[in-house]
Design an enzyme around this catalytic site. Structure first.
Site: not given
Ligand code: PLP
Length: 505
Positions: A160, A188, A208-210, A246, A334
């Site tokens: 990333n 990534q 990951s979707a986002h 759920t 950081c």
């Protein structure tokens, strides 16, 4: 001429696509539809519920197809972080104490590294594969490290921070020759390079979707059929009894909708790469001493470049870019209690100083040449000193004399949770970072205003805004209060936290 005029207008240029991506319209529409129409619980037994179960089923098939898996190999999770945590922990637990070693790379995302550190605290042996200067793992070393105690080899497909792509296929071959399974964080890589779990021949993977224009809070874990997997959230029978709770149907449908566009995004990689190359080429003309932390060949994601700007404080440059509408990330992320550069840059033998001069640019699918030219123009003006300057105070420079000088006005813009960890500079005035503009009327324009934050990344954003709104002498504390405490321990002991006031908005 027209271009010159256009550069004077502030443009929004989002160059932080490795952090997250804008949700696509198709995803928004799909999620909206599911939220409005499909409220039925997929586990129940009537039409509305069955319709939800159908969406779940279809979504699983779409996600599986995207990475060339079988639907039975996909488990939906609440994030890639969850997938990473769970597969590593459950595998480790399953094999302990007969086996106790996990081999990984020093470049993994925090969700892997922190999980490995947690396991190290429980007595597991965690070994990191040596990497070259661009972060590519040494395959001979990997081969030599695998022994009968090895539970898992953990190697991300793409990083990333720098965009380095690992030869996971070869790593998997080496591990499998010694009967060790392989987990690859493909977060990534998805949407930027082909992710084919069968071709890579990996046993476990996360997405990951986002990161692909889907919603936040949705991920998936791939588990090759026949490989070990055990329950990671106990409760109901959802996700084959392994991940109870759920299902977040709208998020899952959003993930699947985002996956439908993966091949479209892959088709844009060449254009993105050529814009990235243009950016680097032109940047070298503006500042010939830049150092590229990312590989400059096919072992790098087309959209990512991590750059050292020698002599430039990255927080200052980021604040300037932010003011002019650009979003980028620091190469040294950081944390709130230390000023340690990111573990990724450290693994690449980049000095602490260089890490504090590093910025990651991660281009998105909609990037244009004009946007890149605009970014270059702002950087050019910054480098040439053509933009209004704000002062930078090294932690040592914020001395007792300066703090208690009548002409000094210290403004603390930290978040409340950071304030609990470290006391403030004496005489500081606390304001909220989220609504900082509301406080400007209470800050005397003629004084020497010093903005302070926890690690030096938020203060310059406020300082820059103040400078451009007519405050004459504005500076920010480099490395923040954390750096100030480290540089002035006696001063901190005697005075930190004294006479600190809250300013009213
Ligand atoms: N792995 C990598 C390589 C990432 O870049 C990220 C997100 O930054 C994650 C895992 C975590 O993903 P999520 O935000 O879905 O937990």
């Amino acid at each position: 001429m027209l271009i010159k005029q256009l550069f004077k207008i502030r443009h929004n240029v989002y160059l932080d696509n490795n952090a997250t991506t804008q949700v696509s319209s198709a995803v928004v529409r799909k999620m909206n539809r599911v939220l409005r129409r499909n409220f039925g619980n997929p586990s129940s037994l009537y039409k509305a519920a069955i319709n939800s179960a159908i969406i779940l089923d279809e979504s699983r098939a779409i996600v599986a197809k995207t990475i060339q898996a079988d639907p039975s190999e996909i488990y939906f999770t609440g994030s890639a972080t969850e997938a990473n945590n769970n597969i590593i922990k459950t595998l480790a637990e399953h094999h302990y104490p007969a086996k106790n070693k996990i081999i990984s790379t020093p470049l993994e995302h925090a969700s892997v590294i922190s999980t490995l550190e947690y396991l190290a605290g429980k007595g597991f042996v965690i070994e990191y594969i040596p990497v070259d200067i661009k972060g590519r793992i040494n395959m001979d070393a990997l081969s030599a490290m695998i022994d009968p105690s090895t539970i898992l080899v953990c190697c991300m497909l793409a990083n990333n921070e720098t965009g380095v792509i690992q030869d996971v296929k070869l790593a998997a071959k080496i591990a499998h020759d010694k009967q060790v399974p392989v987990f690859s964080d493909c977060v990534q890589a998805l949407g930027k390079i082909p992710v084919n779990v069968k071709d890579l021949d990996i046993d476990y993977a996360s997405i990951s979707a986002h990161k692909i224009h889907g919603p936040k809070g949705a991920g998936a874990l791939y588990v090759k059929n026949g490989n070990f997997i055990s329950s990671f959230i106990h409760g109901g029978h959802q996700e084959n009894g392994l991940r109870a709770g759920t299902e977040s149907l709208h998020n899952i449908a959003g993930l699947a909708e985002a996956c439908k566009s993966v091949s479209h995004y892959l088709g844009k990689a060449k254009k993105i790469e050529s814009l990235k190359k243009y950016f680097i080429r032109e940047l070298k003309k503006i500042k010939p001493d830049i150092i590229i932390n990312s590989p400059e060949d096919s072992t790098c994601l087309s959209n990512t470049v991590n750059i050292v700007f020698p002599g430039v404080n990255n927080a200052y440059l980021m604040a300037t870019l932010d003011y002019f509408g650009m979003a980028v990330s620091a190469g040294s992320a950081c944390n709130t209690q230390s000023n340690e550069p990111s573990h990724v840059l450290k693994a690449l033998f980049i000095s602490d100083q260089q890490a504090r001069e590093s910025i990651r640019f991660s281009l998105g699918t909609g990037i244009s040449r004009f946007q890149i030219s605009y970014v270059l123009e702002v950087i050019r003006q910054f480098v040439n000193g053509e933009l209004p300057p704000i002062g930078m105070l090294e932690p040592k420079m914020l001395s007792k004399e300066m703090i208690f000088d009548n002409n000094t006005f210290i403004v603390d813009v930290r978040f409340w949770h950071d304030r609990l960890l470290i006391k403030s500079i004496p005489n500081a005035h606390e304001i909220s970072f989220f609504s900082y503009k509301k406080y400007f009327k209470h800050i005397p324009k003629e004084k020497n205003v010093i903005l302070v934050c926890q690690t030096g990344f938020n203060a310059p954003i406020v300082a820059y805004e103040m400078k451009l709104r007519g405050f004459k002498n504005v500076s920010f504390l480099m490395l923040g209060i954390v750096g100030w405490k480290q540089a002035n321990p006696a001063l901190y002991e005697s005075y930190a936290g004294t006479n600190v006031q809250k300013l009213q908005a």
